[in-house]
Scaffold this motif. Sequence first.
Motif, PDB file in Angstrom:
ATOM      1  N   SER A 238       0.787  -1.231   0.000  1.00 27.09           N
ATOM      2  CA  SER A 238       0.000   0.000   0.000  1.00 27.09           C
ATOM      3  C   SER A 238       0.824   1.290   0.000  1.00 27.09           C
ATOM      4  O   SER A 238       0.529   2.202  -0.787  1.00 27.09           O
TER       5      SER A 238
ATOM      6  N   PRO B 295      -0.473   2.707  -3.698  1.00 28.61           N
ATOM      7  CA  PRO B 295      -1.720   2.813  -2.914  1.00 28.61           C
ATOM      8  C   PRO B 295      -2.998   2.604  -3.722  1.00 28.61           C
ATOM      9  O   PRO B 295      -3.947   2.015  -3.210  1.00 28.61           O
TER      10      PRO B 295
ATOM     11  N   GLU C 196      -5.523  -0.450  -2.711  1.00 28.66           N
ATOM     12  CA  GLU C 196      -6.860  -0.145  -2.179  1.00 28.66           C
ATOM     13  C   GLU C 196      -7.952  -0.770  -3.049  1.00 28.66           C
ATOM     14  O   GLU C 196      -8.954  -1.272  -2.538  1.00 28.66           O
TER      15      GLU C 196
END
Length: 618
Positions: free
Chosen positions: A514, A518, A522
């Motif tokens: 992450s 990211p 996600e």
Amino acid sequence: MDWPDSTKRMQEAWIGRSEGAELLFALENSALGDLKVFTTRPDTVFGVTFMVIAPEHPLVDALTTPAQREAVAAYRKQAAAKSDLERTDLAKGEKTGVWTGSFAINPANGQKIPVWIADYVIMGYGTGAIMAVPAHDERDYAFAQKFNIPVIQVIEPDHAEGRNGHGTTKLPYTGDGRLVHSNGYSGLPWEEAKKKITADLAARGRGQATINYKLRDWLFSRQRYWGEPFPIVWENGQHRSIPESELPLLPPTLEDFKPTGTPEPPLSKATDWVQYSATAKRELNTMPQWAGSCWYYLRYCDARNSERFVGEAAEKYWMGGGKPGGVDLYVGGTEHAVLHLLYARFWHKVLFDLGYVSTPEPFQRLVNQGLILGEDGQKMSKSRGNVVNPDDVVREYGADALRLYEMFMGPLEQVKPWSMKGVEGVYRFLARVWRLVMEVDDEGVWSLSKALQDVPANKQLTKALHETIKKCGEDIEKLSFNTAISQMMVCTNAFTGAEVKPAGAIVTFLKVLSPFAPHLAEELNAQIRAKFPNLAAKRFLSDETWPAYDPAALIEDEVEVVFQVNGKLRDKARVPVAATKEEIEKIALASARVQEFMEGKPAKKVIVVPGKLVNVVV
């Protein structure tokens, strides 16, 4: 502080701390008083054969005789056209100068010596005047040679440095040694003579030991065309600050920002604003916007405080911690070493001395990132046509690929060339991560992979995952992002080779990924959450804590052993590290692939290398 030594050395050189003495040379025209100089080598005072003052020195006009006035005026005009860099010893050109027509008196021996003007002396350094010792200074020697000024040697090298005893030392000599031709001090080592001469001149009121700095105000003295106004007004030739209640002082609204055509700054056009009162006018010069960069980090700690630049409690919370520097980590280029970083330290130390901040230094750790070059190995510039537009990379490969590649290029501190092939390689890695969770049908529609299941990870996947948690956590602390990404690639390969993908373990892996990618992480967590709500992060991975690794999972209790038949690889298997030769042989002979290539023939010989291979000879 954890700063690169090179940056510290650059700052020390910029500050230019020098221990020496201030000496007073009386002027032949006693009504003018004394000419003050700073020198780091008072031991060479007997070798002074001329003085040099900067073209901007306040005594230039008074020292210039009528016969020399025209020549001095022409020289000062010529010097005014040069930059400080062109005038200092960084410029190795021929020395220039002009005699004022006046003389000074050497305080050591009473000798009369001429006072010259030369542009290699800068008013901003020291006192703007030097005692010239041509026998022991390269610039002074070059100047003396050009203008036929006497050269007197007063330092002779010691035997270990090549002294020959016949006074034939090559000049200029800038090393150490013993004094010669120095009445009352000849024969003394230079360090001892330095202290004794300074003390003797001080006793006569002609000098004193002192420390000098060449650090200059690089902010307010370098006026910009435009900036923040100073909260200062002038009245009857005196300046004062405006009341605190009138802060912050905002610039006036102006529609015309064009140059005034006079030395007056643009603020002079705001006539009503300039006239502070019937008898007072505002300061028209402005602060450079760069001044704010010296303390901006403090304002971030308490940005909405309207009473102070930072509240006491907020400052202690964010900047405290028992270390000299308040900001844990500062990443910036070396080009800021002696400007922003040095002056930020200076401002912070002033605030610390005044009791407004709790740490003596602003930044605890400094890391200088390396320059990114173009694909041609040259510094990126529009003129070379090798500039990479990040927007173009994001459009084609996505922001995560751009972000990840910049971290994967190599060690943070090193200079690295850009490579679009490298971007493509990182993009393919992110695609492999995507396919751990997602699969595509014949019509090109993506959905959650059927291989993704709510099952525990086997021993090999657990080991790979916990190795990744451990290494990436440590590498992030060390800013070794490229090696962290390499480990995540290893872990991804391990998951890719598994027929069943353990969803819980992959979510843990996504937590590690992450900070690096990211958007992808996600999205995949959201896809997993739709089917396995108890395994995925409830909201965002960025809200989760960093996963802890299990040291027991890192212990290698199995090893991969290859099986050969007549020296050719036919199979492989993981066996316990503690397995005996007999147990390993038994596992190899039980392999269906080994049996296939033995073709029913009995084994003539079985060679077992524990932890590596088994070779069945038939």
